[in-house]
Scaffold this motif. Structure first.
Motif: not given
Ligand SMILES: *[C@@H]1O[C@H](CO)[C@@H](O)[C@H](O)[C@H]1NC(C)=O
Ligand SMILES: *[C@@H]1O[C@H](CO)[C@@H](O)[C@H](O)[C@H]1NC(C)=O
Ligand SMILES: *[C@@H]1O[C@H](CO)[C@@H](O)[C@H](O)[C@H]1NC(C)=O
Ligand SMILES: *[C@@H]1O[C@H](CO)[C@@H](O)[C@H](O)[C@H]1NC(C)=O
Ligand SMILES: *[C@@H]1O[C@H](CO)[C@@H](O)[C@H](O)[C@H]1NC(C)=O
Ligand SMILES: *[C@@H]1O[C@H](CO)[C@@H](O)[C@H](O)[C@H]1NC(C)=O
Length: 412
Positions: A70-91
């Motif tokens: 998750m730290s790797d993902l967060l280091s990309k400084q994505l908005s919360i809405y983009t993070i939601k898309n990324v995590l949705s891909l993991h469901v």
């Protein structure tokens, strides 16, 4: 039972209490809470409201990553809405326990994810490729990532066949599509979105009346809009035009709820909800009622069906409905034969929305009669607020009403 762990504010809270009756099959938050390695992933499922959506689905697989991932993902400084898309891909919208992962038919499979289900995934970017690799390894990769299986299965975290499987994978799957900038809700233009998708008449009316501002003010905190289709609003237009400016404003605000409800949430909740028109004693509420796949909105006057989804992305959802929602507050009862005591005049305020910023008073000129609607479409008597926030009475009936009250007072 807490439905919206991240929700704040008393409005959200009171709506929570009203919407009862959810029976979640599982609780992803408490499953992940057992292992501190997944605390950041868990925290983001809550922040993005994905946890609520996961809990309401069955036959689902969550691919979690540890805090390092998750730290790797967060280091990309994505908005919360983009993070939601990324995590949705993991469901994954299918059940994959450890055993099934190692016994995939033909050794490879594509599976749909919640990112696909949001409708914001272009092409096949909402699919994940799972492939059995040499040496008992299982590879995972976004279908759009050119056959690159960049993550591998680590271990099974929890399996409740065939409701939910939680598995750990080695890292967040890369996906240019899921990581693409997502417009934040404040950049959303609600009315142009509605106009393009069959609700132009309603959208134009929102703009012309100034009610649009109240909807916009509620975007950040969470908003659900029910927009009548063009045909429905056109059919209603003669009655709409008969309303006072205040009545028009209330009717429009009645089509918004200051809370985000995804479709799964609507399908699993029955209950009374407040609207943007709710103002103290003026309830302006309606009932959300679901029957399997069908969700209806019931006011005391009409029952409207949800016919489509224009947008369902935290914190905003917009659905189309087949009828204009008419609040009972705008429909006065037909006169009763017995002389009733005069109604207490209600002074309507220019803003009925529970927002910090009051919308400007409606600028629409009063072109028609200020009479409120009656159930049969005839003008009703009694009182009605005028556009200056005052109260206007039908002279003759007012006199009768005052006399009845005086008479009653003398008799008591
Ligand atoms: C799976 O979900 C269904 C429906 O919510 C529930 O009845 C059932 O008990 C669940 N199964 C397990 C093993 O928890
Ligand atoms: C799920 O579990 C978490 C933590 O155990 C709890 O705070 C939350 O209220 C639960 N949610 C539901 C919907 O029961
Ligand atoms: C497995 O491969 C066979 C032969 O190529 C094909 O007919 C079948 O549809 C495949 N099954 C799945 C589940 O992909
Ligand atoms: C998944 O990716 C692998 C490796 O790139 C590829 O060989 C396989 O055909 C893909 N599977 C499917 C079902 O597309
Ligand atoms: C939305 O777009 C319409 C036209 O495309 C424009 O008239 C309106 O002012 C916009 N609203 C906001 C809040 O930007
Ligand atoms: C609008 O009001 C007028 C005058 O009060 C009335 O004659 C007419 O029937 C009303 N129209 C509708 C559609 O309610």
């Amino acid at each position: 039972m807490q439905l919206f762990p991240a929700a704040t504010g008393t409005i959200a809270l009171s709506l929570l209490l009203l919407l009862a009756g959810v029976t979640d099959a599982h609780n992803i938050t408490s499953i992940l809470a057992k292992n501190p390695d997944f605390s950041i992933f868990n925290q983001f499922l809550t922040l993005t409201h994905l946890a609520v959506e996961i809990n309401q689905r069955e036959t689902i697989t969550i691919c979690t990553v540890d805090n390092g991932g998750m730290s790797d993902l967060l280091s990309k400084q994505l908005s919360i809405y983009t993070i939601k898309n990324v995590l949705s891909l993991h469901v994954l919208l299918d059940y994959f326990g450890a055993q099934k992962l190692h016994q995939i038919t033909n050794g490879t499979a594509l599976t749909a994810t919640m990112f696909q289900a949001t409708g914001s995934a272009p092409g096949s970017s909402g699919f994940v490729n799972i492939t059995d690799l040499k040496g008992g390894k299982v590879g995972f990769g976004a279908e759009s990532n050119h056959g690159n299986l960049d993550a591998t299965f680590v271990k099974s975290v929890e399996e409740i066949p065939y409701n939910i499987s939680v598995i750990q994978i080695s890292k967040i799957m890369a996906s240019a599509e899921a990581e693409a900038p997502t417009p934040g809700p404040s950049q959303l233009n609600l009315t142009s979105l509605m106009s393009k998708q069959g609700c132009k008449v309603f959208a134009d009316t929102l703009v012309a009346s100034g009610a649009e501002q109240t909807f916009d003010d509620n975007i950040v905190g969470g908003l659900t809009v029910f927009c009548p289709t063009d045909q429905a609003f056109k059919d209603f237009m003669p009655k709409y035009k008969n309303l006072t400016a205040d009545g028009k404003n209330s009717l429009l605000l009645y089509h918004g709820i200051p809370v985000y409800y995804s479709m799964p949430m609507l399908k699993s909740n029955n209950g009374v909800v407040n609207t943007l028109a709710t103002d103290g004693a003026n309830n302006y509420d309606f009932t959300i009622q679901n029957d399997g796949e069908l969700v209806t909105l019931e006011t005391k006057i009409v029952t409207a069906k949800i016919t489509g989804t224009l947008l369902d992305k935290q914190p905003v959802a917009i659905y189309t409905i087949d009828k204009v929602l008419v609040p009972k507050e705008l429909v006065k009862a037909s006169p009763t034969p017995t002389p009733a005591p005069a109604p207490a005049p209600k002074v309507a305020k220019s803003s009925k929305a529970p927002t910090k910023h009051a919308p400007p008073p409606p600028q629409v000129p009063e072109s028609m009669s200020p009479e409120p609607m009656s159930p049969d479409g005839e003008p009703a008597d009694q009182t009605v607020a005028d556009d200056n926030g005052g109260v206007r009475f039908n002279g003759a009936r007012w006199t009768v009403a005052v006399l009845s009250v005086l008479l009653l007072t003398l008799l008591i």
